[in-house]
Scaffold this active site. Sequence first.
Site, short mmCIF file in Angstrom:
data_model
loop_
_atom_site.label_atom_id
_atom_site.label_comp_id
_atom_site.label_asym_id
_atom_site.label_seq_id
_atom_site.Cartn_x
_atom_site.Cartn_y
_atom_site.Cartn_z
N ASP A 1 0.86 -1.18 0.00
CA ASP A 1 0.00 0.00 0.00
C ASP A 1 0.90 1.24 0.00
O ASP A 1 2.12 1.14 0.09
CB ASP A 1 -0.97 -0.02 1.18
CG ASP A 1 -0.28 0.08 2.53
OD1 ASP A 1 0.91 0.38 2.58
OD2 ASP A 1 -0.96 -0.16 3.55
N ASP B 1 -7.56 -7.40 1.60
CA ASP B 1 -6.58 -7.56 2.66
C ASP B 1 -7.19 -7.03 3.95
O ASP B 1 -8.10 -6.20 3.92
CB ASP B 1 -5.30 -6.76 2.36
CG ASP B 1 -5.47 -5.29 2.71
OD1 ASP B 1 -5.00 -4.87 3.79
OD2 ASP B 1 -6.09 -4.55 1.92
#
EC number: 2.4.2.29
Length: 376
Positions: free
Chosen positions: A92, A271
Site C-alpha cells: 500500500d 486484505d
Amino acid sequence: MEFTLEHTDPQSRARAGEIRTAHGSIATPIFMPVGTAASVKGVHQRELREEIDPDIILGNTYHLYLRPKTNILEEAGGLHKFMGWDRNILTDSGGYQVYSLSANRKIKEEGVKFKSHIDGSTHVFTPENVMEIQRTIGADIIMAFDECTPYPCDYNYAKRSMHMTHRWLDRCIAHLDKLPYKYDYPQTLFPIVQGSTYKDLRQQSAEYIASSGAEGNAIGGLSVGEPAEEMYAMTEVVCDILPEDKPRYLMGVGTPINILENIALGIDMFDCVMPTRNARNGMLFTAHGTINIKNKKWEADYSPIDEMGFTFVDKEYSKAYLRHLFAANEYLGKQIATIHNLGFYLWLVREARRRILAGDFREWKDKMVKQMDKRL
C-alpha cells in the site's frame, strides 16, 4: 501484469479470474495476508507457504520506510529477497497509516508531513517520493498515494480530498514513468477510488480512476467505521463503473461476511489485519461461527480446534489446549490461532472461487453468511 476474467456468477457479480505477474499466478478472488513490516505476525514464511499458501501477501510502505528503511531493502535486493518470499507482494502507499496518525500529521497539496510513531522524527510523503520508496521496496503491485478520509466525513471535505487524491494520482503516474525498475521484474500501479460514503463522489472518483487506464484499480476509504450496508452500497456504485477486464481491490476489508458480500458485488482482491489481530486476542473464525477460545466453556473441550480446518493446527491441537495456552499467556497460542484464521480466510476465498466456477456461488454465499454470523 495480466488479468484474465474466467467466469462471472450468473446470479451475482462475483468473478473468478487470474492475475499473472513475474512472481507467479494469483487466482481470484484472493485474500492477501498482511505482512506489515516484512512479516505476517506470528507465522514463519515456511508455514505461510506450505500451510496457508497465499499467492500474494501485502507489505506496508509506511512501516518499511521507517524500519528497516529503504537503503537496507535495496542492499538486500528488494523486499522479496529480504524476507525470503518468492511469491507476489503488494504494497500500500502509506496513505492509510498517515490517516491513522491524525494527531501527528499535516496534509497539504504538496504531500503529508508526519511524525514517526517510533521515535517522533519528522518525515514527508509526497506522490513522487512514495513512488520512489515503492520502487525500492520492489513489490509486484504498488499503490498510488491517496488521502483516506475518516467516517463520518463532511461532504465538502470529502470532495476536496477526492480531487486532491486525483491530482496526486496524476503526479504518481508522471513520476513513476521517469523511474527505472530497481530489480529484474516490472511493477504495476493501482490507483485508488475515494469519495467517502457519498454516491456522487464515488461515481466521479471511479470514472476518473477508470480513465487513467491502469492495469488494476483499488477502492479505498471504506471499512473505516461506516455501517456495512454503506460499504456495500459504495462498492456496488464503484464496481458499476470500474472496467470489468481489470482486477478490483477493496482495501482493508474485512470480516469473512464482508468478504463474501463484496465478492458478490464484483471485488477480486482483499486484505485485512483482522484474521491475525483477532487471532492474537483469541478469536477464531470458522465456517460455523466465531469462537472466543478464552471462554471457560472450552476448558475441557478436547475436540480439534476446527474439524473442517485446512491447516495442521486445526487437527493436531484441541480447543482445551489452545485455551490453556491463552490462559498461560504462551505465545504459541497466538501462533496457532493466527495460522488457523489465515488458513480459514484462504479457504473461504478459494471455496468462493470454486463455487463461482461451478455456478452455485449465490446459494452457497447466503448459507455461509448465516452460518458465520454466530458466536459459538
